[in-house]
Motif scaffolding. Sequence first.
Motif, short mmCIF file in Angstrom:
data_model
loop_
_atom_site.label_atom_id
_atom_site.label_comp_id
_atom_site.label_asym_id
_atom_site.label_seq_id
_atom_site.Cartn_x
_atom_site.Cartn_y
_atom_site.Cartn_z
N ALA A 186 -14.70 -2.56 82.81
CA ALA A 186 -14.87 -1.53 82.00
C ALA A 186 -16.00 -1.62 80.96
CB ALA A 186 -13.50 -1.30 81.31
N VAL A 206 -10.15 4.17 90.59
CA VAL A 206 -11.11 3.59 89.59
C VAL A 206 -12.66 3.96 89.87
CG1 VAL A 206 -12.11 1.17 88.84
CG2 VAL A 206 -9.67 1.75 89.34
N VAL A 232 -9.20 1.82 83.85
CA VAL A 232 -9.73 0.63 84.50
C VAL A 232 -8.81 -0.35 84.76
CG1 VAL A 232 -11.59 -1.21 85.14
CG2 VAL A 232 -12.28 1.42 84.65
#
Length: 421
Positions: A50, A98, A117
């Motif tokens: 992330a 994702v 995420v």
Amino acid sequence: MKVFKFGGASLNSVERIQNVGNILTTYAGEPLMLVMSAMGKTTNALEKVAEAFYAGNKEDALNLFNLVKQNHLTTAKYLLVTTYNKTFDRLNSFFTEVEWLLHDKAVQSFDYYYDQVVCVGELLSSCIVSAYLNEKGITNEWIDVRDIIRTDNNFREANICWDETIQNIKRAGIDNKSTIYVTQGFIGSTDQNESTTLGREGSDFTAAIFANLLEAENLTIWKDVEGVMSADPKIFPGACLISELSFNEVIEMAFYGAQVIHPKTIKPLQNKKITLQVKSFLDPTLPGTTISNKASKNLPPVIVLKNKQVLIQLQTIDFSFIGERPISELYHLFAELNIKPNLIQTAAINVQFCVDDREEKIQQLAAKASEFFDVQVERNLTLLTIRHYDDSTSTQLLEGKQIVLTQKTKTTLQALYHEAK
């Protein structure tokens, strides 16, 4: 029904997932709700994904995520035979969820992307565990907790929408019949189907929510320690087991940062008088710790360390006294930015407080607070908390430390000091 929560340490290898199956064989025929954390250090790995994505490093983010993918696929290959292909398809759908985001461009807050995420960790682990248990003959039903736990959109610290969650449980037909359910901790979703997380270590809280709403007989949290210890045994080898604790004492310990129980876990259990047990998955025969309404007595010093702390010092610009309005403005900022001080101290014209080092939040707070205060920020600090402190323990732990702030009550001592370089 019993609710079991298995933490990341209990799922961080093929052998430990197999051990989960061994534990469950002793509960054959009983209705169970199994709440799974992400495997091992998966959450940490996904946080790096992330961060790379939000920093604009798309290729790095995808490469880091690929490592997470391969780790889970390898684990699935070692554990599964007849259900591997079906499980692969389910895992791949989560991977795609994702990767689709990582190919996009960040236009929302970091906390939003963090939740989209990081939530995949629990989905992947629970999917693999569920498939393994079915192959082992422990028939279970896998549930996407995002279809059950409804939250607001306060990403990374989402608040539960209880009425909608209750309706979702009823709609899903979850009850106390002789069924084993496997679901995820830590995550939920908004009414717009956006994934949310409940705060670090929030799987405990998820388990408590299910225990409360399903009127569970008890909740057991399975960990890699004997039970609730007086300190982290990895840092303090002399830590001892605490066999019995009250709900009130555990709330205090959690408030100060003890990692054994998530701070929000206790209230849903206390409201329904549901006993909480903390047991070792390495040796299930050990008694562990029982947490209930029973008062705690003769407790040893309980030690909590929080690293990566930031001291923020605010002084009134015109040297006026810290009064109702400045303090009101400060607490308004805490609420607006969802910042929880770990220590706060006021004086005549200044206020000091210690918070976790979350860069974006600190920058926002400093910018907004500068309208009312002169702001100074000091990083790389450690916060030591000792519940039920005594002179010997506090002297030993603080010897040689460069202390910048202390606070003491009848039962609790806190000291903020520089981390070792």
